[in-house]
Design an enzyme around this catalytic site. Sequence first.
Site, PDB file in Angstrom:
ATOM      1  N   LYS A  72       0.735  -1.247  -0.155  1.00  0.00           N
ATOM      2  CA  LYS A  72      -0.047   0.084  -0.076  1.00  0.00           C
ATOM      3  C   LYS A  72       0.775   1.249   0.128  1.00  0.00           C
ATOM      4  O   LYS A  72       0.692   2.059  -0.702  1.00  0.00           O
ATOM      5  CB  LYS A  72      -1.008   0.064   1.173  1.00  0.00           C
ATOM      6  N   ASN A  73       1.727   1.256   0.917  1.00  0.00           N
ATOM      7  CA  ASN A  73       2.369   2.621   1.257  1.00  0.00           C
ATOM      8  C   ASN A  73       3.427   2.886  -0.198  1.00  0.00           C
ATOM      9  O   ASN A  73       3.744   4.073  -0.131  1.00  0.00           O
ATOM     10  CB  ASN A  73       3.331   2.632   2.325  1.00  0.00           C
ATOM     11  N   CYS A  92      -5.508   7.889   8.992  1.00  0.00           N
ATOM     12  CA  CYS A  92      -5.659   7.313  10.387  1.00  0.00           C
ATOM     13  C   CYS A  92      -5.461   8.395  11.303  1.00  0.00           C
ATOM     14  O   CYS A  92      -4.454   9.321  11.370  1.00  0.00           O
ATOM     15  CB  CYS A  92      -4.612   6.262  10.588  1.00  0.00           C
ATOM     16  N   ARG A 128      -0.281  14.965  13.146  1.00  0.00           N
ATOM     17  CA  ARG A 128       0.640  14.309  12.051  1.00  0.00           C
ATOM     18  C   ARG A 128       1.181  15.417  11.182  1.00  0.00           C
ATOM     19  O   ARG A 128       0.675  15.730  10.135  1.00  0.00           O
ATOM     20  CB  ARG A 128      -0.420  13.248  11.066  1.00  0.00           C
ATOM     21  N   ASP A 168       3.562   0.327  12.591  1.00  0.00           N
ATOM     22  CA  ASP A 168       2.372  -0.252  11.861  1.00  0.00           C
ATOM     23  C   ASP A 168       2.174  -1.743  12.094  1.00  0.00           C
ATOM     24  O   ASP A 168       1.139  -2.280  11.759  1.00  0.00           O
ATOM     25  CB  ASP A 168       2.419  -0.141   9.929  1.00  0.00           C
ATOM     26  N   ARG A 183      -9.285   0.196   3.639  1.00  0.00           N
ATOM     27  CA  ARG A 183      -7.978   1.072   3.107  1.00  0.00           C
ATOM     28  C   ARG A 183      -6.943   0.389   2.563  1.00  0.00           C
ATOM     29  O   ARG A 183      -6.062   0.996   1.775  1.00  0.00           O
ATOM     30  CB  ARG A 183      -7.860   2.232   3.985  1.00  0.00           C
TER      31      ARG A 183
HETATM   32  C1  UD1 Z   1       4.093   6.620   6.769  1.00  0.00           C
HETATM   33  C2  UD1 Z   1       3.330   5.413   6.629  1.00  0.00           C
HETATM   34  C3  UD1 Z   1       2.421   5.025   8.009  1.00  0.00           C
HETATM   35  C4  UD1 Z   1       3.516   4.852   9.146  1.00  0.00           C
HETATM   36  C5  UD1 Z   1       4.433   5.869   9.058  1.00  0.00           C
HETATM   37  C6  UD1 Z   1       5.552   5.662   9.924  1.00  0.00           C
HETATM   38  C7  UD1 Z   1       2.442   5.911   4.358  1.00  0.00           C
HETATM   39  C8  UD1 Z   1       1.435   6.389   3.568  1.00  0.00           C
HETATM   40  N1  UD1 Z   1       2.242   5.587   5.658  1.00  0.00           N
HETATM   41  O1  UD1 Z   1       3.479   7.845   7.384  1.00  0.00           O
HETATM   42  O2  UD1 Z   1       1.657   3.864   7.603  1.00  0.00           O
HETATM   43  O3  UD1 Z   1       3.034   4.631  10.205  1.00  0.00           O
HETATM   44  O4  UD1 Z   1       5.368   6.237   7.975  1.00  0.00           O
HETATM   45  O5  UD1 Z   1       6.440   4.492   9.613  1.00  0.00           O
HETATM   46  O6  UD1 Z   1       3.610   5.753   4.004  1.00  0.00           O
HETATM   47  N2  UD1 Z   1       6.989  13.802  11.499  1.00  0.00           N
HETATM   48  C9  UD1 Z   1       7.245  15.180  11.519  1.00  0.00           C
HETATM   49  N3  UD1 Z   1       7.387  16.326  10.524  1.00  0.00           N
HETATM   50  C10 UD1 Z   1       6.839  15.807   9.268  1.00  0.00           C
HETATM   51  C11 UD1 Z   1       6.811  14.488   9.110  1.00  0.00           C
HETATM   52  C12 UD1 Z   1       6.524  13.560   9.983  1.00  0.00           C
HETATM   53  O7  UD1 Z   1       7.244  15.643  12.661  1.00  0.00           O
HETATM   54  O8  UD1 Z   1       6.851  16.556   8.421  1.00  0.00           O
HETATM   55  C13 UD1 Z   1       6.864  13.028  12.445  1.00  0.00           C
HETATM   56  C14 UD1 Z   1       5.447  12.118  12.552  1.00  0.00           C
HETATM   57  O9  UD1 Z   1       4.805  13.130  13.385  1.00  0.00           O
HETATM   58  C15 UD1 Z   1       5.965  11.034  13.199  1.00  0.00           C
HETATM   59  C16 UD1 Z   1       7.198  10.646  12.530  1.00  0.00           C
HETATM   60  O10 UD1 Z   1       7.595  11.795  12.044  1.00  0.00           O
HETATM   61  O11 UD1 Z   1       6.263  11.080  14.385  1.00  0.00           O
HETATM   62  C17 UD1 Z   1       7.272   9.636  11.404  1.00  0.00           C
HETATM   63  O12 UD1 Z   1       6.369  10.354  10.395  1.00  0.00           O
HETATM   64  P1  UD1 Z   1       6.216   9.958   8.867  1.00  0.00           P
HETATM   65  O13 UD1 Z   1       7.324   8.689   8.484  1.00  0.00           O
HETATM   66  O14 UD1 Z   1       6.415  10.996   8.035  1.00  0.00           O
HETATM   67  O15 UD1 Z   1       4.776   8.986   8.824  1.00  0.00           O
HETATM   68  P2  UD1 Z   1       4.060   9.195   7.352  1.00  0.00           P
HETATM   69  O16 UD1 Z   1       4.951   9.199   5.963  1.00  0.00           O
HETATM   70  O17 UD1 Z   1       3.058  10.142   7.447  1.00  0.00           O
END
Ligand code: UD1
Length: 420
Positions: free
Chosen positions: A22-23, A117, A122, A306, A398
């Site tokens: 998915k991701n 989610c 986020r 996850d 999803r």
């Molecule tokens: C992706 C995955 C999600 C998984 C997550 C962590 C997808 C579509 N989703 O989510 O299933 O749970 O990786 O493995 O690929 N953060 C910041 N600033 C930012 C971005 C992130 O502070 O600009 C923080 C977030 O709050 C979190 C951490 O970094 O604590 C990791 O987030 P991130 O790896 O970005 O998650 P997603 O890409 O949203």
Amino acid sequence: MEKLVINGGTRLKGEVTISGAKNAAVAILPATLLLNGVYTISNVPNISDVKITCDILQDLGAKINWITPNELTIDTRDIDGKEAPLDKTSKFRASYYLIGSMLGRSGQIEVGLPGGCNLGARPIDQHIKGFELLGAKVDVGQGKISAKAKKLVGTSIYLDVVSVGATINIMLASVLAEGTTTIDNAAKEPHIVDVANFLNTMGADIRGAGTDVIKINGVKELKHEGSYSVVPDQIEAGTFMLAAIATKGDILIKNCISEHLDCITAKILEIGGDVEDFGDSIRVSINKRPTKANIKTLPYPGFPTDMQPQMGVVLSIADGVSVINESIWESRFQYTNELINMGAHITAQGKTAVFEGVKELYGAPVYASDLRAGAALLIAGILAKGTTELYNIDHIDRGYEKIEEKFRSLGANITRVTEE
Ligand code: UD1
């Protein structure tokens, strides 16, 4: 409204085939916006997050033709949209990949603030920082993000937090930028490598994906056609691995990359399970009650957040007291209240949950708060004595393809019921 009715007490046994990730898929599909041509993508998981991604791409002018339920062609020659529909983009998280892709393609895009989610705050500040360093002007407000750039120029970008989404988004925006972009403290998840491989197949020049320094040498344009197969889903494979352990079962998991599952395999061995590694398939079994373990979620190659709820189910019936420390998402323990309703002894506070293992869980009505919580509660329902009614299953749809069919083929008794 649909629910899953699970008559539990089953030891899962048999073979299951893992779908595409998915991701990776939700990033690869928008990545096709970087070219002007036709691409064939196979091993695409047939899940609702992919369907909504396709819908949005079509709204922007892409032509999508499904050849089979898991293979499509996408024609991006007539992309003319500069605004992705706000209602659709704000429904799911990965819509932020439209920003990196469209900045690269045409230097302009507006999307709804990404939803997805509910796992707590986020933020996407690291994505925005990356776009701005590349030369874009980004405005956030009134439920949407607008990004514009006359020209993107490669630069050095240090991520303050290891972010999967920011790493991929900055890669997308840099592929066609002038000069070289370096991402330091990049995330290393398997789907980052897959998106980089896809972009390189299209003609990009990305090096170092899978390490914490990624270099993207900007190219003038991408090839006009080709084909690519999405990597198998690490988290779906991990979900079936832990389903085997939770139900004292024996499952052969096919179409997976065992190396991506090392962090899960290590924990399964620690709690008394068996794992046989055949490279592209893996057999997981256990014939006794699993023992306690402590878990801390971390970016790859650490234990994936996850997989945390699915592991929570295993630890709720393990012998002894286990502790999970969730270091990525602040609201990821919502499922523990549902497990408590099924007889688990769990105390969750802030980023830590303590699991005092019980011998059995009992069927109950439970509600999925998010995608992986839903998968975990499904596993709990399969192992529990009696009947579980699992609600809010749109979360599960999803991200898991044919979930109940796959579990039924392993012996689970699951029915999807539509309620007024
Ligand atoms: C992706 C995955 C999600 C998984 C997550 C962590 C997808 C579509 N989703 O989510 O299933 O749970 O990786 O493995 O690929 N953060 C910041 N600033 C930012 C971005 C992130 O502070 O600009 C923080 C977030 O709050 C979190 C951490 O970094 O604590 C990791 O987030 P991130 O790896 O970005 O998650 P997603 O890409 O949203």
